[in-house]
Design a protein around this motif. Structure first.
Motif, mmCIF file in Angstrom:
data_model
loop_
_atom_site.group_PDB
_atom_site.id
_atom_site.type_symbol
_atom_site.label_atom_id
_atom_site.label_comp_id
_atom_site.label_asym_id
_atom_site.label_seq_id
_atom_site.Cartn_x
_atom_site.Cartn_y
_atom_site.Cartn_z
ATOM 1 N N ARG A 140 35.302 -1.883 -8.569
ATOM 2 C CA ARG A 140 35.203 -2.943 -7.571
ATOM 3 C C ARG A 140 34.205 -4.032 -7.966
ATOM 4 O O ARG A 140 34.193 -5.100 -7.393
ATOM 5 C CB ARG A 140 34.811 -2.339 -6.218
ATOM 6 C CG ARG A 140 35.998 -1.860 -5.409
ATOM 7 C CD ARG A 140 35.548 -1.081 -4.192
ATOM 8 N NE ARG A 140 34.739 0.086 -4.584
ATOM 9 C CZ ARG A 140 33.419 0.170 -4.375
ATOM 10 N NH1 ARG A 140 32.773 -0.814 -3.810
ATOM 11 N NH2 ARG A 140 32.763 1.251 -4.745
ATOM 12 N N GLY A 143 34.002 -8.526 -10.614
ATOM 13 C CA GLY A 143 33.726 -9.958 -10.531
ATOM 14 C C GLY A 143 32.246 -10.317 -10.501
ATOM 15 O O GLY A 143 31.884 -11.489 -10.505
ATOM 16 N N THR B 336 35.644 -18.284 -14.099
ATOM 17 C CA THR B 336 36.251 -16.971 -14.208
ATOM 18 C C THR B 336 37.459 -17.094 -15.101
ATOM 19 O O THR B 336 38.181 -18.082 -15.055
ATOM 20 C CB THR B 336 36.674 -16.427 -12.836
ATOM 21 O OG1 THR B 336 37.430 -17.442 -12.182
ATOM 22 C CG2 THR B 336 35.472 -16.068 -12.005
ATOM 23 N N HIS B 340 40.394 -12.345 -14.243
ATOM 24 C CA HIS B 340 39.923 -12.150 -12.885
ATOM 25 C C HIS B 340 41.016 -12.408 -11.855
ATOM 26 O O HIS B 340 41.155 -11.672 -10.903
ATOM 27 C CB HIS B 340 38.727 -13.062 -12.602
ATOM 28 C CG HIS B 340 37.522 -12.704 -13.392
ATOM 29 N ND1 HIS B 340 37.368 -13.068 -14.700
ATOM 30 C CD2 HIS B 340 36.424 -11.978 -13.066
ATOM 31 C CE1 HIS B 340 36.214 -12.599 -15.133
ATOM 32 N NE2 HIS B 340 35.622 -11.932 -14.176
ATOM 33 N N ASP B 341 41.769 -13.490 -12.096
ATOM 34 C CA ASP B 341 42.851 -13.812 -11.152
ATOM 35 C C ASP B 341 43.782 -12.616 -11.032
ATOM 36 O O ASP B 341 44.182 -12.223 -9.956
ATOM 37 C CB ASP B 341 43.646 -15.027 -11.650
ATOM 38 C CG ASP B 341 42.730 -16.197 -11.898
ATOM 39 O OD1 ASP B 341 41.594 -16.167 -11.386
ATOM 40 O OD2 ASP B 341 43.135 -17.130 -12.616
ATOM 41 N N THR B 344 41.981 -9.828 -9.115
ATOM 42 C CA THR B 344 41.783 -10.192 -7.713
ATOM 43 C C THR B 344 43.085 -10.033 -6.957
ATOM 44 O O THR B 344 43.131 -9.436 -5.874
ATOM 45 C CB THR B 344 41.289 -11.647 -7.597
ATOM 46 O OG1 THR B 344 40.296 -11.847 -8.599
ATOM 47 C CG2 THR B 344 40.691 -11.917 -6.247
ATOM 48 N N THR B 347 43.684 -6.230 -6.557
ATOM 49 C CA THR B 347 42.850 -5.461 -5.632
ATOM 50 C C THR B 347 43.045 -5.903 -4.194
ATOM 51 O O THR B 347 42.933 -5.099 -3.287
ATOM 52 C CB THR B 347 41.362 -5.575 -6.001
ATOM 53 O OG1 THR B 347 41.106 -6.932 -6.314
ATOM 54 C CG2 THR B 347 41.026 -4.697 -7.175
ATOM 55 N N THR B 348 43.342 -7.185 -3.981
ATOM 56 C CA THR B 348 43.591 -7.589 -2.598
ATOM 57 C C THR B 348 44.967 -7.126 -2.159
ATOM 58 O O THR B 348 45.199 -6.896 -0.980
ATOM 59 C CB THR B 348 43.490 -9.109 -2.422
ATOM 60 O OG1 THR B 348 44.262 -9.719 -3.447
ATOM 61 C CG2 THR B 348 42.051 -9.579 -2.484
#
Lengths: 249, 350, 306, 239
Positions: A140, A143, B336, B340-341, B344, B347-348
């Motif tokens: 987690r 980032g 980033t 990362h995109d 992200t 995970t969302t």
């Protein structure tokens, strides 16, 4: 797997490592101990190519790596961790983890401006990095900036990220220095898992002997630049010379 | 005195475009990759000197005219010849201009590349700054003393820009558009570079090249690539600079030019291409303002040489920025990367 | 004919080299004690020259007074730049590039303030008003009493400086700072005060060399900047740490600029316009091939650093 | 004399000492033991303001010394001999010693340097040699002599015998013992536990940046395993 024969290293005429021969076999975890200034870290730096050797020969999986630069040695599958956690603190956890991946197409300045050349690859790397981060319970945190991690997490990440380069062997310099005991235990467990699951080999410098001895197969002891002893953990404790080095006469 | 606002704006914007290129190249080198290039003037000058050579040698050949030696007694004839060709044969002028850009970029890139390998031998890191600085001076002294290149210290004039055939203001506007286009391309390139895996690699090298090396990165090669890219961009800006001025003279490519570029990058924000643009813009405006102020003051009877005030002003800006806001007006954002995109989204989505 | 030119240029090398030595010693001191490659040293030199010019015109033509005031003014300028610029950057733990850039900026400010001053009072390319006696002249060379000012003064100053460094408590403390800064603090040396004194000393050296340089040629705002890279070349030849090495380096640079250039011109017709490139080529070659300079020759206890 | 309360310190973000409290008694020879990385050197450096201190207090003769600059701490009568780079290698022995007596008048300085040569006879022959060219033992003697010349009532030494041959190490300890007989309080960080215990009557043992034992050395005189337990070394083998 890793073979050192009569390796020496001088600094300005001072002999820091003298005539060291040792070998590590595939799948082993080997400890390297000794008092401060006995030349352990220098030896690690010599093996990983940061310092050129003064004399001797180092082979890794039949390759003579003595004259090679650190990046070439990494590419042959021999990675290393650092004593002070050496992350790229201005970069995120994820970028730190992905960086060591080999042969990235996006690391070519010609392709870099055009996403379509490397998007696919980057996504795969991100998945793999996430997997690695999850193993150390940091999924987690991908980032976050590396500078925001705790000392223990930095240590863990330092070890974990070299997995991205798929090394067969890791050299670790005090992987638990400055870390609270429970976390130190989990760092060593992580190392044991890597051996179990990925068949990785380790050469570890460590001062926490109680911890180290639970995990290693063999131990080398260095003193004043030379190899003093070499044995299994149980036997090494009975070695009179080793006891003298650690406790005095 | 009346100020021609349109002409001033065009001039300021043209300088802005050219200086942006220099700032972008230093920003990639120092801001992103951490290579302190104190030889910016050298690489800009390579562009300018190349221009001097191609305009006097290549241009007549392309136009099918006889070569006239550009210096000495045939100076006036040579200038006449150049002006004729550029005014009457726009295609030739453009081809010559394009070839100049390519040659300058390649030569400069190779020299930058070579320098970066040369400096691997240096003992202390700041020696690189010194060697680059001194390298620029050596080249300058050589060019100034060696007549066949650009007529030694007389320089070469009448290197008009390729739109000169249009005449007057439309020529300046057309050239401005070209400059801004090139600057825009360089800007987009550097923005994309920073957000790519290559940018990640450069930032890693900037922060700790030793560790980057032990993680399998060829630091020397990467730095050489960066110097190649940066020097190419600098040389392109040099061509535009010379063509915009209309002449090539070694006196324009001295250490103060390098410092100007450093002021832009430090002012705008290290590591941020937008900062490089902003820095170039502020300096372009300030530069013109001091010039205008100088003229106004002179008219009013004050005999203060504003050119000198300009340098003091820039040096003070540099010191104040480094002291109180070292990250610049626009600090480096936390870029980033693509990865990362991806995560992200994942995970969302879970 | 050739012999005459050679002798002339040798005398000139001697004179220029002595001044280079004075300036380069200042750079070596800043580098080793204060850990700063100080490009503003050029402007400290120019400040000294302008002080000398103004003093010689308005106050006195006594060389002692001229040199003394030049030393004082330049050392104040040096100390002020330390307090206002360099010390804050040190406190901020700025990288060496930032320090380098800051020294450029300081130099730029001083240089153009001098430009403005010179512009206002019409002080471009002026000669310092000292009694001049010409002792010997040829077509392209004049030997005057300037030689006998410059060379002995430089030698005396160099000797005084070595005595200061090697035989006084202050010199010892400066060397301690150069050797091991943290240990110097641990044993209670007031490092900030030693730094101040070093700056004053460096400034005074620059000021005097500027005054002498001005007496030898003429005074202009760019004069320091023009020679600074020659001076850096000398300091780099000395390995940026050794005193004898720096002095030898200064004469080597001066000799290559004058005598060798003269020979190249005479024998191969090389244009004098290439002369300024000589120190630069020396810098590049030394940094690339032998970065320790002459220090190897002088491995005595007189070196400022290990 | 020296009292450390709940000291938390480290380097930047890395925290090495966690709320460490310890008291140093006047006129004793105290040794600080502990495994590598337990924070021994960090403790000494913190006293001299060379670390990042985030909490706690250090008082010397009831005076708070956190916040006093490194160069002024020595004026309070504390001398510190670091482990490495503890001499000015480019200078001669005499110059090194002279730096330590920089506040004294010329005559007094000469007198005290002469006394130092009496106390450290090994250095007499080498007075005008560069310390950088000397052996490890001799360098250590120079460093200790410098510390002593500063006229301290408290001396902190970081592993003064590291890397020295046993015979030389013994010589160093003898010298230190002499100093302690002259009324100087000594704090010695040591790796060689047995040797240190033989010379120092007070013992502090650090582990993971906290104090785990403080007391007299007699507790360890007989029982090796006690020492092992405290040091956290080789404990498995002993149990």
């Amino acid at each position: 797997m890793l073979e050192l024969s009569k390796v020496s290293k001088d600094f300005d005429g001072l002999r820091a490592v003298s005539n060291v021969s040792l070998s590590v076999k595939q799948g082993e975890i080997v400890g390297l101990i000794g008092p401060n200034g006995s030349g352990k870290s220098t030896l690690l730096n010599v093996i990983s190519g940061r310092f050129p050797v003064t004399a001797g020969r180092i082979t890794f999986q039949e390759h003579d790596i003595t004259p090679l630069s650190p990046d070439r040695i990494f590419h042959l599958g021999l990675g290393r961790g650092f004593q002070d956690p050496s992350l790229f603190y201005q970069m995120t956890v994820l970028d730190n983890t992905i960086l060591p991946a080999k042969a990235q197409k996006g690391e070519n300045p010609l392709f870099a401006p055009f996403k379509r050349f490397w998007r696919q690859e980057e996504h795969q790397l991100a998945e793999r990095a996430y997997e690695i981060l999850t193993q150390i319970d940091m999924g987690r945190l991908f980032g976050q900036l590396a500078s925001e991690l705790s000392g223990g997490q930095m240590k863990l990440l330092d070890i974990a990220r070299s997995q991205m380069g798929n090394p067969q062997m890791l050299l670790l310099d005090e992987p638990t220095a400055g870390v609270a005991p429970p976390l130190a235990q989990s760092i060593f467990e992580h190392i044991a898992n890597l051996r179990q699951n990925e068949n990785m080999t380790f050469l570890i410098i460590e001062h926490r002997l109680d911890m180290l001895f639970n995990f290693v197969d063999r131990v080398y002891v260095m003193h004043m630049g030379e190899l003093l002893a070499h044995d299994t953990p149980d036997e090494i404790l009975e070695n009179a010379e080793v006891r003298e080095v650690y406790f005095g006469d | 005195m009346n100020i021609d606002y349109v002409a001033t704006t065009i001039a300021v914007l043209t300088f802005f475009g050219i200086w942006s290129l220099m700032a972008i190249s230093l920003n990639i080198e120092y801001g992103v990759a951490g290579i302190p290039n104190f030889g910016k003037a050298l690489f800009v000058s390579i562009g300018a000197y190349t221009t001097g050579v191609t305009y006097t040698r290549l241009l007549p050949i392309l136009a099918g005219r006889d070569f006239i030696h550009p210096c000495g007694s045939t100076l006036a004839d040579a200038i006449q010849l150049r002006s004729d060709i550029i005014r009457t044969m726009p295609v030739v002028a453009f081809v010559n201009f394009g070839i100049t850009l390519v040659i300058a970029a390649v030569i400069s890139g190779i020299i930058g590349f070579a320098f970066s390998y040369l400096v691997l031998r240096l003992k202390e890191e700041w020696f690189l700054a010194l060697v680059l600085l001194v390298g620029g001076e050596i080249v300058r002294i050589f060019v100034r003393g060696y007549q066949p290149l650009i007529c030694a210290n007389n320089g070469i004039s009448a290197v008009s820009q390729p739109f000169a055939f249009m005449g007057g203001r439309s020529a300046s506007i057309a050239f401005l558009m070209l400059v801004l286009l090139i600057a825009f391309i360089a800007y987009v390139y550097s923005e994309r570079l920073i957000r790519s895996p290559y940018g990640r690699l450069l930032k890693a090298i900037r922060e700790n090249e030793d560790i980057a090396r032990t993680l399998g990165k060829d630091v020397a090669k990467t730095k050489a690539q960066v110097m190649f890219i940066g020097s190419m961009i600098a040389a392109i800006s040099g061509v535009l600079f010379a063509v915009n001025l209309g002449f090539v003279n070694t006196n324009d490519y001295v250490v103060t030019l390098t410092l100007d570029v450093w002021v832009m990058v430090v002012l705008g924000g290290l590591g941020n291409p937008k900062g490089a643009l902003l820095g170039a813009f502020v300096i372009a405006v300030l530069d013109r303002l001091t010039a205008i102020a100088a003229i106004q003051m002179n008219m009013a009877g004050f005999n203060l040489e504003f050119n000198f005030v300009r340098f003091i002003l820039f040096a003070v800006i540099l010191l104040l920025m480094m002291r109180y806001r070292p990250q610049g007006i626009l600090p480096e954002p936390n870029y980033t990367t693509e990865a990362h995109d991806n995560l992200t989204a994942r995970t969302t989505g879970d | 004919m050739f012999e005459r030119i050679l002798i002339d240029s040798l005398i000139r090398s001697m004179q220029v080299g002595s001044l280079y030595a004075l300036m380069a010693l200042g750079i070596t001191l800043t580098m080793s004690v204060l850990k700063l490659p100080n490009f503003a040293h050029a402007e400290f030199v120019t400040v000294g020259a302008y002080t000398a010019l103004i003093v010689s015109r308005n106050v006195s033509t006594n060389p002692i007074i001229i040199l003394g005031l030049s030393a004082i003014v330049a050392s104040v300028v040096a100390l002020v730049s330390h307090i206002t610029v360099f010390r804050p950057f040190e406190k901020q733990k700025s990288s060496i590039y930032i320090m380098l850039l800051a020294s450029f900026a300081v130099g730029l400010i001083i240089r153009y303030v001098l430009f403005l001053t010179a512009d206002t009072f019409d002080l471009f390319d002026q000669r310092i008003q000292v009694p001049l006696e010409i002792w010997y002249r040829t077509d392209n060379f004049i030997l005057s009493n300037v030689f006998f000012w410059v060379v002995p003064t430089s030698i005396v100053l160099v000797i005084a400086l070595s005595l200061l460094l090697n035989a006084t408590p202050l010199g010892r403390e400066m060397r301690a700072l150069a050797d091991n800064f943290d240990l110097a603090r641990v044993i209670g040396i007031p490092v900030e005060r030693v730094k101040w004194l070093t700056w004053l000393l460096v400034g005074a050296l620059a000021g005097i060399s500027g005054a002498l340089w001005g007496i030898q040629t003429s005074v202009s705002p760019l004069m320091g900047w023009v020679v600074i890279l020659s001076v850096f070349a000398a300091a780099i030849l000395g390995g940026l740490s050794s005193f004898p090495g720096t002095i030898l380096g200064a004469y080597v640079v001066a000799f290559s600029e004058n005598t060798i250039m003269q020979v190249l011109n005479f024998q191969f017709g090389l244009s004098f316009s290439f002369k300024p490139a000589i120190p630069f080529i020396i810098i590049v070659i030394v940094l690339l091939i032998r970065p320790e300079g002459f220090t190897q020759f002088f491995k005595s206890n007189r070196s400022l650093k290990r | 004399m020296l009292s450390i309360r709940e000291l938390t310190a480290g380097y930047g973000k890395l925290e090495i000492l966690h709320q460490l409290s310890v008291d140093i008694q006047v006129n004793h020879m105290t040794t600080i033991l502990g495994a590598n990385g337990s924070g021994k050197s960090t403790l000494l450096k913190s006293i001299f303001g060379l670390t990042t201190i985030t909490g706690g207090s250090i008082t010397y003769n009831d005076r708070e010394i956190i916040g006093i600059s490194t160069e002024n701490i020595s004026k309070l009568g504390i001398a510190y001999v670091p482990q490495r780079e503890n001499i000015f290698a480019s200078m001669t022995v005499r110059e090194n010693l002279a730096l330590a007596v920089r506040k004294a008048s010329r005559a007094e300085a000469a007198l005290r340097i002469d006394r130092a040569f009496d106390l450290f006879p090994i250095l007499t022959k080498r007075a005008n040699q560069r310390t950088g060219l000397m052996s490890g033992g001799e360098r250590q003697m120079v460093a200790i002599a410098m510390g002593w010349l500063m006229n301290p009532s408290l001396m902190l030494l970081d592993e003064p015998t590291a890397g020295l041959a046993p015979l030389v190490a013994k010589e160093v300890f003898e010298t230190l013992y002499n100093l302690s007989q002259k009324g100087i309080t000594l704090v010695i960080v040591e790796q060689n536990a047995r040797t240190a215990l033989r010379w120092c009557e007070d013992v502090c043992i650090l582990r993971e940046g906290t104090l785990v034992y403080q007391g007299r050395n007699d507790a360890f005189a007989e029982d090796d395993s006690l020492l092992h337990t405290y040091l956290g070394l080789l404990s498995i083998g002993k149990q």
